[in-house]
Design a protein around this motif. Structure first.
Motif, PDB file in Angstrom:
ATOM      1  N   UNK A 125       0.833  -1.205   0.000  1.00  0.00           N
ATOM      2  CA  UNK A 125       0.000   0.000   0.000  1.00  0.00           C
ATOM      3  C   UNK A 125       0.874   1.264   0.000  1.00  0.00           C
ATOM      4  N   UNK A 126       1.929   1.222   0.805  1.00  0.00           N
ATOM      5  CA  UNK A 126       2.858   2.371   0.854  1.00  0.00           C
ATOM      6  C   UNK A 126       3.415   2.652  -0.533  1.00  0.00           C
ATOM      7  N   UNK A 127       3.818   1.570  -1.189  1.00  0.00           N
ATOM      8  CA  UNK A 127       4.424   1.707  -2.507  1.00  0.00           C
ATOM      9  C   UNK A 127       3.448   2.356  -3.485  1.00  0.00           C
ATOM     10  N   UNK A 128       2.189   1.902  -3.414  1.00  0.00           N
ATOM     11  CA  UNK A 128       1.188   2.451  -4.341  1.00  0.00           C
ATOM     12  C   UNK A 128       0.928   3.915  -4.044  1.00  0.00           C
ATOM     13  N   UNK A 129       0.744   4.216  -2.769  1.00  0.00           N
ATOM     14  CA  UNK A 129       0.409   5.600  -2.412  1.00  0.00           C
ATOM     15  C   UNK A 129       1.571   6.535  -2.746  1.00  0.00           C
ATOM     16  N   UNK A 130       2.798   6.034  -2.601  1.00  0.00           N
ATOM     17  CA  UNK A 130       3.976   6.865  -2.921  1.00  0.00           C
ATOM     18  C   UNK A 130       3.920   7.346  -4.371  1.00  0.00           C
ATOM     19  N   UNK A 131       3.287   6.549  -5.229  1.00  0.00           N
ATOM     20  CA  UNK A 131       3.235   6.923  -6.642  1.00  0.00           C
ATOM     21  C   UNK A 131       2.032   7.783  -6.997  1.00  0.00           C
ATOM     22  N   UNK A 132       1.175   8.109  -6.046  1.00  0.00           N
ATOM     23  CA  UNK A 132      -0.063   8.831  -6.377  1.00  0.00           C
ATOM     24  C   UNK A 132       0.067  10.345  -6.507  1.00  0.00           C
ATOM     25  N   UNK A 133       1.238  10.865  -6.354  1.00  0.00           N
ATOM     26  CA  UNK A 133       1.389  12.308  -6.558  1.00  0.00           C
ATOM     27  C   UNK A 133       1.236  13.090  -5.274  1.00  0.00           C
ATOM     28  N   UNK A 134       1.433  14.393  -5.420  1.00  0.00           N
ATOM     29  CA  UNK A 134       1.608  15.222  -4.232  1.00  0.00           C
ATOM     30  C   UNK A 134       0.320  15.749  -3.616  1.00  0.00           C
ATOM     31  N   UNK A 135      -0.768  15.775  -4.382  1.00  0.00           N
ATOM     32  CA  UNK A 135      -1.983  16.422  -3.885  1.00  0.00           C
ATOM     33  C   UNK A 135      -2.564  15.764  -2.641  1.00  0.00           C
ATOM     34  N   UNK A 136      -2.172  14.531  -2.410  1.00  0.00           N
ATOM     35  CA  UNK A 136      -2.793  13.757  -1.347  1.00  0.00           C
ATOM     36  C   UNK A 136      -1.929  13.769  -0.091  1.00  0.00           C
ATOM     37  N   UNK A 137      -2.568  14.096   1.041  1.00  0.00           N
ATOM     38  CA  UNK A 137      -1.819  14.042   2.291  1.00  0.00           C
ATOM     39  C   UNK A 137      -1.874  12.608   2.832  1.00  0.00           C
ATOM     40  N   UNK A 138      -0.724  12.080   3.152  1.00  0.00           N
ATOM     41  CA  UNK A 138      -0.642  10.687   3.572  1.00  0.00           C
ATOM     42  C   UNK A 138      -0.130  10.650   5.017  1.00  0.00           C
ATOM     43  N   UNK A 139      -0.885   9.993   5.888  1.00  0.00           N
ATOM     44  CA  UNK A 139      -0.502   9.941   7.303  1.00  0.00           C
ATOM     45  C   UNK A 139      -0.560   8.493   7.770  1.00  0.00           C
ATOM     46  N   UNK A 140       0.496   8.055   8.427  1.00  0.00           N
ATOM     47  CA  UNK A 140       0.481   6.688   8.971  1.00  0.00           C
ATOM     48  C   UNK A 140      -0.018   6.709  10.399  1.00  0.00           C
ATOM     49  N   UNK A 141      -0.850   5.728  10.720  1.00  0.00           N
ATOM     50  CA  UNK A 141      -1.417   5.697  12.069  1.00  0.00           C
ATOM     51  C   UNK A 141      -1.114   4.342  12.692  1.00  0.00           C
ATOM     52  N   UNK A 142      -0.394   4.355  13.791  1.00  0.00           N
ATOM     53  CA  UNK A 142      -0.152   3.090  14.495  1.00  0.00           C
ATOM     54  C   UNK A 142      -1.270   2.918  15.519  1.00  0.00           C
ATOM     55  N   UNK A 143      -2.028   1.823  15.381  1.00  0.00           N
ATOM     56  CA  UNK A 143      -3.216   1.651  16.228  1.00  0.00           C
ATOM     57  C   UNK A 143      -2.953   0.704  17.403  1.00  0.00           C
ATOM     58  N   UNK A 144      -3.939   0.629  18.287  1.00  0.00           N
ATOM     59  CA  UNK A 144      -3.937  -0.282  19.443  1.00  0.00           C
ATOM     60  C   UNK A 144      -2.700  -0.099  20.312  1.00  0.00           C
ATOM     61  N   UNK A 145      -2.249   1.130  20.420  1.00  0.00           N
ATOM     62  CA  UNK A 145      -1.025   1.391  21.184  1.00  0.00           C
ATOM     63  C   UNK A 145      -1.208   1.102  22.670  1.00  0.00           C
ATOM     64  N   UNK A 146      -2.447   0.976  23.116  1.00  0.00           N
ATOM     65  CA  UNK A 146      -2.661   0.580  24.522  1.00  0.00           C
ATOM     66  C   UNK A 146      -2.084  -0.803  24.784  1.00  0.00           C
TER      67      UNK A 146
END
Ligand SMILES: Nc1nc2c(ncn2[C@@H]2O[C@H](COP(=O)(O)OP(=O)(O)OP(=O)(O)O)[C@@H](O)[C@H]2O)c(=O)[nH]1
Ligand SMILES: [Mg+2]
Length: 509
Positions: free
Chosen positions: A430-451
């Protein structure tokens, strides 16, 4: 006499703005010999004080009275004390008789006294102004304050900025039914004086620990009063000043409740941008936010939200709105739970322990009744380990790729990764695909279940691994990574901070 080196470097544009009002005259001492002789201060050490005056402001130096000759004065300090105490006595008496107008006249006449030592001092003014406020005469209180302000230009012995007094005046001015025009003139004057105090504090942080909190409290309560009286125009000014004060760090700490009230009131008034500014102040002042802070934030950002549609293909997507925020990631990673957390709702999006619960692109319409801030939250089906037939999974994947690539109203993609495991093969793809989608899109990674990954070392290591995976897959190393937990509600503010960009572009205030 006034040394530039004693003035700390301003730390922000806000402070620069505040300081620009005073820096010009900083290098011009306004201390004349006559002023020095007139100086009657008993206990002030040499210090800078901003002097509020109408059209231009100056810094004056007040000097230890003991080092100053008072040869020009005709009265002795003892006589002056008598004058002050007699004046105070009369103030109390007139105040008890509720003779507000006479009280004003008393001070106005005393101010005309030939011998400066017979004129009212700071404390006489303060007690007369407070009496007027008690007598519910904000008009006369303001007139006295103006008189005091005028006197101050020539008399450095009058305290330059009396924060508690200004605070009381502000509150009364805003609460009482003064004419609208009078109120706004008064408000501007009081704000100007407060601004000078902020500039002074900026220059003398260490000596002003207590004042920092005091000014912060005044500013926040002024925000509240303004909102209550329906006059929001001055709020950006107030917030800018408060931000400057908050940059003083933890010295500016006031209890979180005051910030919360400001957030709640600003939220109710749809001033989302200001809500985030107050949140920034909370961080700058190193105050710990509590549950209410986030609840009010969520309420401010999400006034209404409802499920509108489940889309299964590009053709069935709803008509685009101003902006769209999508949540993607492996099945069971916690996408639907995060949507609920952000909206401060318990069961808006369906959550299940069984992977593959969300089977279509679920569209939630936020702020339906405010076209300028409405947007869609989109909860996507999970990728990878879903207990659904392979062709269905492939169809979801195809749809998701098209969606991420071609949906022009999409502003942010939150890619959720289980914080206990870090990025798996599906995530890297998914990272690889999103990296190729251009600059208009803001991409944020979320690490979940940190509890569940609560050891500090584990957190650090999963962050590092995730960042390495991003770089490995052609993404910028600057992609933000947010730590969240739908159980402990960690990361609510960070999630909103990132969404704010999208909301801002919608033209929200
Ligand atoms: N401990 C903990 N459990 C969580 C958290 N977030 C979600 N869960 C649990 O993880 C399971 C899956 O949550 P969902 O929100 O349905 O996950 P999803 O990503 O939407 O799953 P799909 O719809 O199947 O793709 C549920 O049992 C949640 O209660 C969290 O922050 N902490
Ligand atoms: Mg789901």
């Amino acid at each position: 006499m006034i040394l530039a080196s004693r003035i700390p470097k301003p730390t922000s544009i806000a402070f620069q703005a505040l300081l620009s009002a005073v820096t010009g005259p900083i290098f011009r001492s306004s201390l004349s010999a006559a002023t020095l002789r007139r100086n009657r201060l008993q206990s002030f050490p040499t210090t800078f004080r901003p002097l509020s005056c109408h059209s231009h402001c100056r810094l004056v130096v007040t000097t230890c009275a003991s080092s100053v000759s008072s040869s020009s004065s005709t009265s002795s300090p003892a006589t002056q004390r008598e004058t002050t105490s007699s004046l105070k006595h009369q103030i109390t008496e007139l105040s008890e008789r509720k003779a507000a107008r006479k009280l004003y006249n008393l001070l106005a006449e005393a101010e005309e006294a030939e011998d400066p030592l017979n004129r009212p001092d700071s404390s006489a003014y303060r007690s007369a102004i407070r009496s007027q406020l008690r007598l519910k005469r904000p008009d006369l209180a303001l007139d006295l304050y103006r008189l005091r302000r005028k006197a101050q230009q020539a008399r450095p012995d009058i305290v330059s900025c009396d924060v508690p007094l200004i605070s009381s005046l502000l509150r009364m001015t805003l609460r009482d039914d003064l004419k609208r025009k009078d109120r706004s003139t008064a408000f501007e004057m009081l704000l100007e004086d407060l601004r000078h105090d902020c500039a002074y504090i900026a220059n003398n942080r260490e000596e002003n620990r207590e004042r920092l909190s005091q000014v912060m409290a005044v500013l926040l309560s002024a925000v509240k009063s303004l909102l209550e009286s329906g006059e929001a125009n001055a709020i950006p000014q107030l917030i800018e000043m408060a931000r400057g004060v908050a940059e003083g760090g933890k010295n500016a700490a006031v209890e979180i409740g005051l910030y919360n009230t400001a957030i709640r009131m600003l939220g109710k008034n749809k001033m989302l941008e200001s809500v985030f500014e107050v949140l920034d102040m909370v961080r700058l002042a190193q105050v710990k936010p509590d549950n209410e802070t986030f609840e009010f934030l969520a309420n401010a950002a999400v006034r209404q939200v409802r499920f509108v549609k489940g889309a299964v293909s590009m053709d069935t997507l709803p008509e685009p709105l101003g902006a769209e925020v999508a949540f993607v990631g492996r099945s069971n990673v916690g996408k639907s739970s995060l949507v609920n957390m952000i909206c401060n709702r318990k069961a808006l999006a369906y959550v299940s322990g069984r992977p593959g619960k969300t089977q279509q692109f679920n569209y939630f319409l936020v702020n339906e009744r405010s076209p300028e801030t409405q947007f869609y939250l989109v909860d996507l089906p999970g990728v990878g380990y879903a207990k659904v037939p392979i062709p269905v999974k492939e169809e979801w994947l195809r749809f998701m790729r098209q969606y991420l690539k071609h949906r022009t109203s999409l502003r942010i993609v939150f890619h959720l990764i289980d914080g206990r495991h870090g990025a798996l093969a599906d995530d890297e793809q998914l990272m690889q695909e999103i990296a190729g989608y251009g600059k208009g899109l803001q991409y944020v990674l979320v690490l979940t279940k940190m509890d569940k990954a609560d050891k500090q070392r584990a957190k650090r290591s999963v962050m590092d691994k995730t960042r390495a995976a991003l770089v490995r897959n052609g993404c910028s190393p600057d992609i933000p990574i947010v730590l969240t937990s739908a159980s402990s509600r960690l990361g609510r503010d960070d999630m909103w901070r990132h969404m704010q960009g999208a909301l801002r572009s919608l033209g929200s205030k």
